[in-house]
Enzyme design. Structure first.
Site, PDB file in Angstrom:
ATOM      1  N   CYS A   1     -30.623  15.038  23.961  1.00  0.00           N
ATOM      2  CA  CYS A   1     -31.961  15.609  23.772  1.00  0.00           C
ATOM      3  C   CYS A   1     -31.989  16.513  22.528  1.00  0.00           C
ATOM      4  CB  CYS A   1     -32.423  16.311  25.041  1.00  0.00           C
ATOM      5  SG  CYS A   1     -34.198  16.408  25.119  1.00  0.00           S
TER       6      CYS A   1
ATOM      7  N   SER B   1     -34.001  22.560  19.801  1.00  0.00           N
ATOM      8  CA  SER B   1     -33.177  22.229  18.629  1.00  0.00           C
ATOM      9  C   SER B   1     -33.307  23.257  17.499  1.00  0.00           C
ATOM     10  CB  SER B   1     -33.511  20.835  18.112  1.00  0.00           C
ATOM     11  OG  SER B   1     -34.878  20.737  17.788  1.00  0.00           O
TER      12      SER B   1
ATOM     13  N   HIS C   1     -31.625  13.709  29.341  1.00  0.00           N
ATOM     14  CA  HIS C   1     -30.597  14.602  29.903  1.00  0.00           C
ATOM     15  C   HIS C   1     -29.758  13.829  30.915  1.00  0.00           C
ATOM     16  CE1 HIS C   1     -32.120  18.616  28.531  1.00  0.00           C
ATOM     17  NE2 HIS C   1     -33.187  17.880  28.301  1.00  0.00           N
TER      18      HIS C   1
ATOM     19  N   GLU D   1     -27.165  14.990  32.263  1.00  0.00           N
ATOM     20  CA  GLU D   1     -26.427  16.002  33.049  1.00  0.00           C
ATOM     21  C   GLU D   1     -27.269  16.566  34.198  1.00  0.00           C
ATOM     22  OE1 GLU D   1     -28.090  16.480  30.422  1.00  0.00           O
ATOM     23  OE2 GLU D   1     -28.800  18.547  30.272  1.00  0.00           O
TER      24      GLU D   1
HETATM   25  N1  GLN Z   1     -38.258  19.398  22.566  1.00  0.00           N
HETATM   26  C1  GLN Z   1     -36.969  19.971  22.340  1.00  0.00           C
HETATM   27  C2  GLN Z   1     -36.697  20.108  20.847  1.00  0.00           C
HETATM   28  O1  GLN Z   1     -37.419  19.619  20.052  1.00  0.00           O
HETATM   29  C3  GLN Z   1     -35.880  19.147  22.997  1.00  0.00           C
HETATM   30  C4  GLN Z   1     -36.088  19.158  24.473  1.00  0.00           C
HETATM   31  C5  GLN Z   1     -34.842  19.069  25.281  1.00  0.00           C
HETATM   32  O2  GLN Z   1     -33.724  19.242  24.802  1.00  0.00           O
HETATM   33  N2  GLN Z   1     -35.049  18.838  26.544  1.00  0.00           N
HETATM   34  O3  GLN Z   1     -35.738  20.722  20.502  1.00  0.00           O
END
Ligand code: GLN
Length: 196
Positions: free
Chosen positions: A78, A48, A169, A171
Site C-alpha cells: 500500500c 506515503s 494490506h 497483513e
Molecule cells: N492513501 C495512502 C497514501 O497515499 C496509502 C493508504 C494505505 O497505505 N492504506 O499514502
C-alpha cells in the site's frame, strides 16, 4: 529468516504478526544500522507522504536503495508500494525510485475507499484475501516487472527481481501466504549470496 518492518509510521505490528505466522522472525526497524541484521525489509502501509518525509529525516532513502541494490528483498504494501515506485502520477516527488512502475495514489475514489476481496495471485494456489484501504494502483510497469495479480483490469501485485509490491494490506487478515512468498525470496537470496 529475520524480516524487518520499517517502523517510522503505519501498520508495523500487524506485519510482524504475519511474518511470525509465516514462520519468520519479525523485527521493527527504526535505525539504518539495523538493515545489516535483516534478511528482508517490509515497508508497511500508512501514509506515503509521512513515511517518505521520515525516511528522508532518518536517512533511510540512500540506505534502503543500497540495501536493495545488493539484491536484498524489499516488499512494499500500500503506502509502501508508493514509496518503492520510480514514478508517481501527479505532482508528488517519488521516494525510493526502486521499482520500474508508475503509481497512482488513492486510485479507487471515494465510493470504494476501503473493501476486501479474494485475489488470484501468481505463485499462490488459491485466491488470497486482500484488504484495500485508500489503495494505490500500478498504472504502468517496465519490462523487468512481472505482474502477479490484476483486480478489475488494474495491476495490484508485482515483482521486479528482489522487489515485491502490493496495493493492498496482506497483513490485516490471517492469510499470510504473501509473507510466505516474501520469506521464500529471502531464503533464495540467502542460498545464492554469502553475507548481506
Ligand atoms: N492513501 C495512502 C497514501 O497515499 C496509502 C493508504 C494505505 O497505505 N492504506 O499514502
Amino acid at each position: 529468516m529475520i524480516i524487518g518492518v520499517l517502523a517510522l509510521q503505519g501498520a508495523v505490528a500487524e506485519h510482524i504478526r504475519s511474518i511470525e505466522l509465516a514462520g519468520g522472525q519479525g523485527v521493527a526497524v527504526k535505525k539504518v544500522e539495523q538493515l545489516a541484521e535483516i534478511d528482508g525489509l517490509i515497508i508497511p502501509g500508512g501514509e506515503s507522504t509521512t513515511i517518505g518525509k521520515l525516511m528522508r529525516k532518518y536517512e533511510f532513502i540512500d540506505a534502503i536503495r543500497e540495501y536493495a541494490g545488493k539484491g536484498n528483498p524489499v516488499f512494499g504494501t500500500c503506502a509502501g508500494l508508493i514509496v518503492l515506485a520510480e514514478r508517481l502520477e501527479g505532482a508528488e516527488e517519488p521516494h525510493l525510485r526502486l521499482m520500474d512502475m508508475t503509481v497512482a495514489r488513492n486510485a479507487f475514489g471515494r465510493q470504494r475507499e476501503s473493501f476486501e476481496t479474494d485475489l488470484d495471485v501468481k505463485g499462490i494456489d488459491t485466491p488470497l484475501r486482500a484488504v484495500f484501504i485508500r489503495a494505490p494502483l500500478i498504472k504502468e510497469v517496465g519490462a523487468s516487472v512481472e505482474v502477479l495479480s490484476v483486480y478489475q483490469g488494474e495491476i495490484v501485485t508485482a515483482r521486479q527481481g528482489n522487489l515485491l509490491a502490493s496495493s493492498y494490506h496482506p497483513e490485516l487478515t490471517d492469510d499470510y501466504r504473501l509473507h510466505e512468498l516474501f520469506i521464500r525470496m529471502a531464503q533464495e537470496r540467502g542460498q545464492t549470496h554469502v553475507g548481506r
